[in-house]
Design an enzyme around this catalytic site. Sequence first.
Site, short mmCIF file in Angstrom:
data_model
loop_
_atom_site.label_atom_id
_atom_site.label_comp_id
_atom_site.label_asym_id
_atom_site.label_seq_id
_atom_site.Cartn_x
_atom_site.Cartn_y
_atom_site.Cartn_z
CB SER A 53 -1.18 0.05 1.33
OG SER A 53 -0.03 0.23 2.38
CE LYS A 117 -2.99 2.01 4.70
NZ LYS A 117 -2.86 0.95 3.33
#
EC number: 3.4.21.89
Length: 263
Positions: A53, A117
């Site tokens: 990701s 993230k």
Amino acid sequence: MDRARSNQDVKAGREAGLWDSIKETLKVGIQALLIAVVVRTLLFQPFNIPSGSLVPTLLIGDYLFVSKYSYGYSKYSLPLSEYLPFQAHGRIWGAEPKRGDIAVFKLPKDNSTDYIKRVIGLPGDRIQMINGLLNINGRPVKREQIADYSTTDAFGQPTQVAQYTETLPNGVSHTIIERDGDRGLWDNTSVYTVPANHFFMMGDNRDNSTDSRDLGSVGYVPFENFVGRAEVIFFSVDEGAAAWQVWNWPWTVRWSRLFKPIH
């Protein structure tokens, strides 16, 4: 009789010396363990990257250190926090994440799964994706296309995808990729208004990241859930390789990524 007593004294002395040696070894071992616990709890915690990701910034197989002190401490920044009996809330010595930080946090949905993230939205920000372009508070973020990135598609086949340098309003620049171009699932969204004391998190691999854009899976992340800030890659092996297979290191270790700062 004197000789027998002398032999017994020698034997007793050896046993006492052996016991002293064992006690000293145990003492050193306990001290080392306590230091390791303190370092892991308060200073740095190792994590590995299991998903793509944050490609191209972080790759599957990267091992990194996360600084625990960067944002202060909360229940969720402690090891095995989900098993702690007390329900403390808030942070001590708290310092809010900065836009552009790559941070580890506990998934709000279960408060136990570790996610990593990039911090995109701060409390009160309005975030929206329009045709693949990130907009913050009604203004498009600067994005410059650079050379394509070599990766794999949804079926695992090699492909070249669009790669950009994105510069956030505070001047932090990082690289993102758009595997599905600007027409991916989350490339056009409604406006997200970040609640007080929450943050909006996104992956750099914009079409292959479950992040705050998906309110049902991740959504807005409470400040309390932050574990720490990603600082440096200390080890890295090829995707699919096992880090413990030392005999394969000459071929599987990504030597150029060792001790690489994370931005």
